[in-house]
Design a protein around this motif. Sequence first.
Motif, short mmCIF file in Angstrom:
data_model
loop_
_atom_site.label_atom_id
_atom_site.label_comp_id
_atom_site.label_asym_id
_atom_site.label_seq_id
_atom_site.Cartn_x
_atom_site.Cartn_y
_atom_site.Cartn_z
N LEU A 116 0.84 -1.20 0.00
CA LEU A 116 0.00 0.00 0.00
C LEU A 116 0.87 1.25 0.00
CD1 LEU A 116 -2.72 1.47 0.17
CD2 LEU A 116 -2.60 1.19 2.66
N ALA A 117 1.92 1.26 0.81
CA ALA A 117 2.83 2.42 0.85
C ALA A 117 3.47 2.64 -0.52
CB ALA A 117 3.89 2.21 1.92
N ARG A 118 3.87 1.57 -1.19
CA ARG A 118 4.47 1.69 -2.53
C ARG A 118 3.46 2.27 -3.52
NH1 ARG A 118 6.66 -3.70 -4.60
NH2 ARG A 118 7.53 -2.37 -6.24
N VAL A 119 2.23 1.78 -3.48
CA VAL A 119 1.18 2.27 -4.40
C VAL A 119 0.92 3.75 -4.15
CG1 VAL A 119 -1.29 2.09 -4.94
CG2 VAL A 119 0.10 0.01 -4.72
N LEU A 120 0.82 4.15 -2.89
CA LEU A 120 0.55 5.54 -2.57
C LEU A 120 1.71 6.45 -2.97
CD1 LEU A 120 -1.20 5.00 0.87
CD2 LEU A 120 -2.29 5.65 -1.29
N ARG A 121 2.94 5.98 -2.77
CA ARG A 121 4.12 6.76 -3.18
C ARG A 121 4.12 6.91 -4.71
NH1 ARG A 121 9.78 4.30 -1.62
NH2 ARG A 121 8.89 2.67 -2.93
N LEU A 122 3.79 5.83 -5.41
CA LEU A 122 3.72 5.90 -6.87
C LEU A 122 2.64 6.90 -7.30
CD1 LEU A 122 4.49 5.01 -9.71
CD2 LEU A 122 2.95 3.05 -9.42
N GLN A 123 1.51 6.90 -6.63
CA GLN A 123 0.45 7.86 -6.97
C GLN A 123 0.93 9.30 -6.77
OE1 GLN A 123 -2.93 6.58 -4.62
NE2 GLN A 123 -3.62 5.19 -6.24
N GLY A 158 9.51 10.64 -2.61
CA GLY A 158 10.17 9.78 -1.63
C GLY A 158 11.00 8.65 -2.20
N TYR A 159 11.28 8.71 -3.50
CA TYR A 159 12.14 7.70 -4.12
C TYR A 159 13.59 8.12 -3.96
CZ TYR A 159 8.07 5.53 -6.25
OH TYR A 159 6.89 4.88 -6.44
N THR A 160 14.48 7.14 -3.98
CA THR A 160 15.91 7.41 -3.90
C THR A 160 16.38 8.19 -5.11
OG1 THR A 160 16.18 5.33 -2.71
CG2 THR A 160 18.17 6.34 -3.58
N ASP A 161 15.91 7.79 -6.29
CA ASP A 161 16.28 8.45 -7.53
C ASP A 161 15.27 8.08 -8.61
OD1 ASP A 161 16.98 5.83 -8.24
OD2 ASP A 161 19.11 6.19 -7.96
N GLN A 162 15.47 8.61 -9.81
CA GLN A 162 14.53 8.35 -10.90
C GLN A 162 14.52 6.88 -11.29
OE1 GLN A 162 14.97 10.99 -14.23
NE2 GLN A 162 13.69 9.73 -15.56
N ALA A 163 15.66 6.20 -11.20
CA ALA A 163 15.71 4.77 -11.54
C ALA A 163 14.85 3.96 -10.57
CB ALA A 163 17.15 4.28 -11.53
N HIS A 164 14.84 4.35 -9.31
CA HIS A 164 14.01 3.68 -8.30
C HIS A 164 12.54 3.83 -8.66
CE1 HIS A 164 12.87 3.49 -3.73
NE2 HIS A 164 12.49 2.40 -4.38
N LEU A 165 12.15 5.04 -9.06
CA LEU A 165 10.78 5.28 -9.51
C LEU A 165 10.46 4.41 -10.72
CD1 LEU A 165 8.05 6.78 -9.79
CD2 LEU A 165 9.30 8.62 -10.93
N ARG A 202 7.44 -0.14 -13.14
CA ARG A 202 7.40 -1.41 -13.88
C ARG A 202 6.90 -2.53 -12.98
NH1 ARG A 202 8.69 -2.74 -18.67
NH2 ARG A 202 10.14 -1.04 -19.02
N ASP A 203 7.36 -2.59 -11.73
CA ASP A 203 6.94 -3.66 -10.80
C ASP A 203 5.44 -3.60 -10.51
OD1 ASP A 203 9.55 -4.57 -10.63
OD2 ASP A 203 9.90 -3.73 -8.61
N LEU A 204 4.93 -2.39 -10.30
CA LEU A 204 3.54 -2.25 -9.87
C LEU A 204 2.54 -2.18 -11.03
CD1 LEU A 204 4.04 0.28 -6.94
CD2 LEU A 204 3.43 -2.14 -6.75
#
Length: 126
Positions: A74-81, A101-108, A113-115
């Motif tokens: 849920l935290a990942r989905v909300l951060r992505l939103q 709240g991502y470390t960098d653009q590659a993390h985003l 892609r994962d979600l």
Amino acid sequence: TERIDAAADPAAALEALAARLAGAAGPPDPLFGHVARALGAGRTVTEVAAETGLGARTLHRRSLAAFGYGPKTLARVLRLQRALALARAAVPFAEAAARAGYTDQAHLARDVRDLTGSTLGRLLLR
């Protein structure tokens, strides 16, 4: 599934089923409004568990029932939103990643892609 597949209007059958299940479920647990808001604000699962007075396992089990997945997802989905909202507002991807709240653009990009199974660019075109 069989009833929906056999229905003349599958969308209407699915909507009727969802309404029936929602009516039988009762009101949502107010605790999980707080959980969603806290995780959406960027707090960690450990912090939210402590705030709610629930153990990590209990929070996970109850999150599965409330959201369909655990609090970390849920935290990942909300951060992505949050990141998508910034990107849609024409904030550059690297800045949107950092502000969400991502470390960098590659993390985003990996989280997108994962979600979603898509790339950030394609997702924004939809």
